[in-house]
Design an enzyme around this catalytic site. Structure first.
Site, PDB file in Angstrom:
ATOM      1  N   SER A 107       0.831  -1.197   0.000  1.00  0.00           N
ATOM      2  CA  SER A 107       0.000   0.000   0.000  1.00  0.00           C
ATOM      3  C   SER A 107       0.876   1.262   0.000  1.00  0.00           C
ATOM      4  O   SER A 107       1.590   1.506  -0.974  1.00  0.00           O
ATOM      5  CB  SER A 107      -0.962  -0.067   1.195  1.00  0.00           C
ATOM      6  OG  SER A 107      -1.964   0.911   1.110  1.00  0.00           O
ATOM      7  N   ASP A 158     -10.854  -4.335  -4.240  1.00  0.00           N
ATOM      8  CA  ASP A 158     -10.206  -3.275  -3.471  1.00  0.00           C
ATOM      9  C   ASP A 158     -10.933  -1.947  -3.707  1.00  0.00           C
ATOM     10  O   ASP A 158     -10.947  -1.446  -4.832  1.00  0.00           O
ATOM     11  CB  ASP A 158      -8.739  -3.165  -3.914  1.00  0.00           C
ATOM     12  CG  ASP A 158      -7.929  -2.240  -3.028  1.00  0.00           C
ATOM     13  OD1 ASP A 158      -8.519  -1.378  -2.350  1.00  0.00           O
ATOM     14  OD2 ASP A 158      -6.692  -2.379  -3.023  1.00  0.00           O
ATOM     15  N   HIS A 189      -8.283  -4.895  -0.123  1.00  0.00           N
ATOM     16  CA  HIS A 189      -7.001  -4.212   0.031  1.00  0.00           C
ATOM     17  C   HIS A 189      -6.062  -4.965   0.981  1.00  0.00           C
ATOM     18  O   HIS A 189      -4.869  -4.713   1.015  1.00  0.00           O
ATOM     19  CB  HIS A 189      -7.232  -2.782   0.550  1.00  0.00           C
ATOM     20  CG  HIS A 189      -6.062  -1.869   0.369  1.00  0.00           C
ATOM     21  ND1 HIS A 189      -5.632  -1.436  -0.875  1.00  0.00           N
ATOM     22  CD2 HIS A 189      -5.209  -1.308   1.269  1.00  0.00           C
ATOM     23  CE1 HIS A 189      -4.577  -0.647  -0.729  1.00  0.00           C
ATOM     24  NE2 HIS A 189      -4.301  -0.555   0.566  1.00  0.00           N
TER      25      HIS A 189
END
Length: 208
Positions: A107, A158, A189
């Site tokens: 991320s 996501d 995610h």
């Protein structure tokens, strides 16, 4: 603004001339977060895990953002240069080869690794990008001379990353000369065991 050092954990490999896995956490994580994942990826790597220097509501990040999914690109550029300078310095201190770093980012961490690919395309030996977003909206990556291998895993469900934007990002990296391996997983995610399995197989393919 001067570059600041980053908090880090360094675990040397027992293997001589080992490559170094650079672990880059997601928002709210720290230098301990991704250590369990690295332990699933083999013992033949040095481990360098670092903590982002930016705080957002008390949560560590690698660079500022203006809103959800909107990066402060000026800060991202500065923090990327800061990280690269830190890695060059730390390689001398800890005695690892700075030309043999493989980034593993999740991320927010994947996004500063991606910014490194755009700004210094030949710096990293490879990169594993879990749930990445394109780091710069209107900047193209500089040409990569080494066909550096890049693994990207995205989640089909996501909510934070648009699949079309991911496709565009992959195409930009390809056009710049990177060897991309994209995977879309049936998840959101969050990271899954499948991400780790794919990363382990990808590392074995490219770096053993």
């Amino acid at each position: 603004m001067d570059f600041q050092p980053l908090h880090y954990i360094y675990i040397p490999s027992q293997t001589q001339n080992a490559r170094t896995l650079l672990l880059l956490h997601g928002t709210g994580g720290d230098e301990r977060d991704l250590l369990p994942i690295a332990q699933n990826l083999g013992k033949d790597y040095n481990i360098l895990s670092i903590r982002g220097n930016v705080l957002e509501n008390g949560m560590p990040r690698f660079f500022k953002r203006l809103g959800m999914g909107i990066f402060d690109e000026k800060d991202l550029e500065f923090r990327t240069r800061e990280m690269i300078a830190f890695l060059r310095e730390t390689s001398k201190k800890e005695n690892f080869d700075v030309s043999k770093i493989i980034a593993l980012g999740y991320s927010n961490g994947a996004n500063i690794a991606g910014a490194t690919l755009f700004m210094e395309p030949d710096f990293l030996d490879g990169a594993i990008l879990f749930r990445p977003m394109q780091p710069f909206k209107n900047k193209l990556p500089l040409p990569n001379q080494k066909s550096t291998p890049i693994l990207l895993t995205s989640g089909k469900n996501d909510p934070t990353v648009d699949p079309k934007a991911t496709e565009n990002y992959i195409n930009l990296l390809k056009e710049a000369g990177f060897e991309t391996a994209p995977f879309e997983l049936n998840t959101s995610h969050n990271l899954t065991q499948q991400d780790i399995q794919i990363a382990a197989e990808w590392l074995d393919k490219h770096f053993v």
